[in-house]
Design an enzyme around this catalytic site. Sequence first.
Site, PDB file in Angstrom:
ATOM      1  N   ASP A   1      41.496  45.146  57.803  1.00 39.14           N
ATOM      2  CA  ASP A   1      40.040  45.020  57.915  1.00 39.14           C
ATOM      3  C   ASP A   1      39.717  44.670  59.372  1.00 39.14           C
ATOM      4  O   ASP A   1      40.618  44.671  60.235  1.00 39.14           O
ATOM      5  CB  ASP A   1      39.489  44.011  56.890  1.00 39.14           C
ATOM      6  CG  ASP A   1      39.811  42.559  57.223  1.00 39.14           C
ATOM      7  OD1 ASP A   1      40.563  42.303  58.186  1.00 39.14           O
ATOM      8  OD2 ASP A   1      39.304  41.666  56.506  1.00 39.14           O
TER       9      ASP A   1
ATOM     10  N   CYS B   1      44.571  41.337  57.097  1.00 38.08           N
ATOM     11  CA  CYS B   1      43.181  40.884  57.139  1.00 38.08           C
ATOM     12  C   CYS B   1      43.190  39.590  57.943  1.00 38.08           C
ATOM     13  O   CYS B   1      44.145  39.353  58.689  1.00 38.08           O
ATOM     14  CB  CYS B   1      42.594  40.741  55.733  1.00 38.08           C
ATOM     15  SG  CYS B   1      43.348  39.469  54.685  1.00 38.08           S
TER      16      CYS B   1
ATOM     17  N   THR C   1      43.504  36.337  57.086  1.00 37.48           N
ATOM     18  CA  THR C   1      44.608  35.463  56.671  1.00 37.48           C
ATOM     19  C   THR C   1      45.776  36.229  56.049  1.00 37.48           C
ATOM     20  O   THR C   1      46.846  35.657  55.862  1.00 37.48           O
ATOM     21  CB  THR C   1      44.121  34.481  55.589  1.00 37.48           C
ATOM     22  OG1 THR C   1      43.603  35.261  54.496  1.00 37.48           O
ATOM     23  CG2 THR C   1      43.031  33.568  56.130  1.00 37.48           C
TER      24      THR C   1
HETATM   25  C1  RB5 Z   1      37.025  38.399  56.621  1.00 35.52           C
HETATM   26  O1  RB5 Z   1      36.130  37.521  57.222  1.00 35.52           O
HETATM   27  C2  RB5 Z   1      38.103  37.608  55.895  1.00 35.52           C
HETATM   28  O2  RB5 Z   1      37.568  36.979  54.777  1.00 35.52           O
HETATM   29  C3  RB5 Z   1      39.237  38.519  55.517  1.00 35.52           C
HETATM   30  O3  RB5 Z   1      39.734  39.143  56.665  1.00 35.52           O
HETATM   31  C4  RB5 Z   1      40.461  37.859  54.862  1.00 35.52           C
HETATM   32  O4  RB5 Z   1      40.924  36.785  55.627  1.00 35.52           O
HETATM   33  C5  RB5 Z   1      40.367  37.575  53.429  1.00 35.52           C
HETATM   34  O5  RB5 Z   1      41.317  37.133  52.770  1.00 35.52           O
END
Ligand code: RB5
Length: 148
Positions: A8, A67, A69
Site C-alpha cells: 500500500d 504495508c 506495519t
Molecule cells: C495505513 O495507514 C496503515 O494502516 C496500513 O499501511 C497498515 O499498517 C495496516 O495494517
Amino acid sequence: MKISIASDHAGFELKKEIVAYLKKKPGIEIIDMGTDSEHHSVDYPEMAAKVARSLQKQESERGIILCGTGIGISISANKFKGIRAALCHDAYTARMSRAHNNANVLAMGGRTTGKEVAFDMVDIWLDTEFEGDRHQRRVDLIASFEQD
Ligand code: RB5
C-alpha cells in the site's frame, strides 16, 4: 524464481528499495503489482489480494507484501487458500518462516523496518529451504483449517 510484490502507500518506499535490490540478483524475476506512490492512499487488502491471486494462479512462486506495519496486509493475504504469509522483522523470523512454516509470502512493515534489515531478510527468506518432516504435518493442519 518469480516473485510477486505489492504494497500500500505506507509500504511503497520500502517496496521500491526491495524491487531495485532484487532486480540486481540473478535468477529473480519480479512482478511488481503496485502501488506506485506514497501519496495516494490505497487499501492494503486489495494489494494483498493481488499477490495472493498471483500465487494461486501460479504466475509466481513467492510473494512479498508491505504495508505500514505489515499487519493488515499479512492478515489479508492469509485469508486466501494456499497462502502462508509471515510477518517478519529480522533475519531470525525470516529464516524460521521458511524452515518451519514454509511461508510462501513474506510480509514487512514499511514504517517498522529499515531497508538494510529488509534486504537481509529477503536474502535469507529466499535462500532458506523448508525443513519438512514434523513441520509438514503442522503446515498440513493449517491447510485443513481452510475447509472450516
Ligand atoms: C495505513 O495507514 C496503515 O494502516 C496500513 O499501511 C497498515 O499498517 C495496516 O495494517
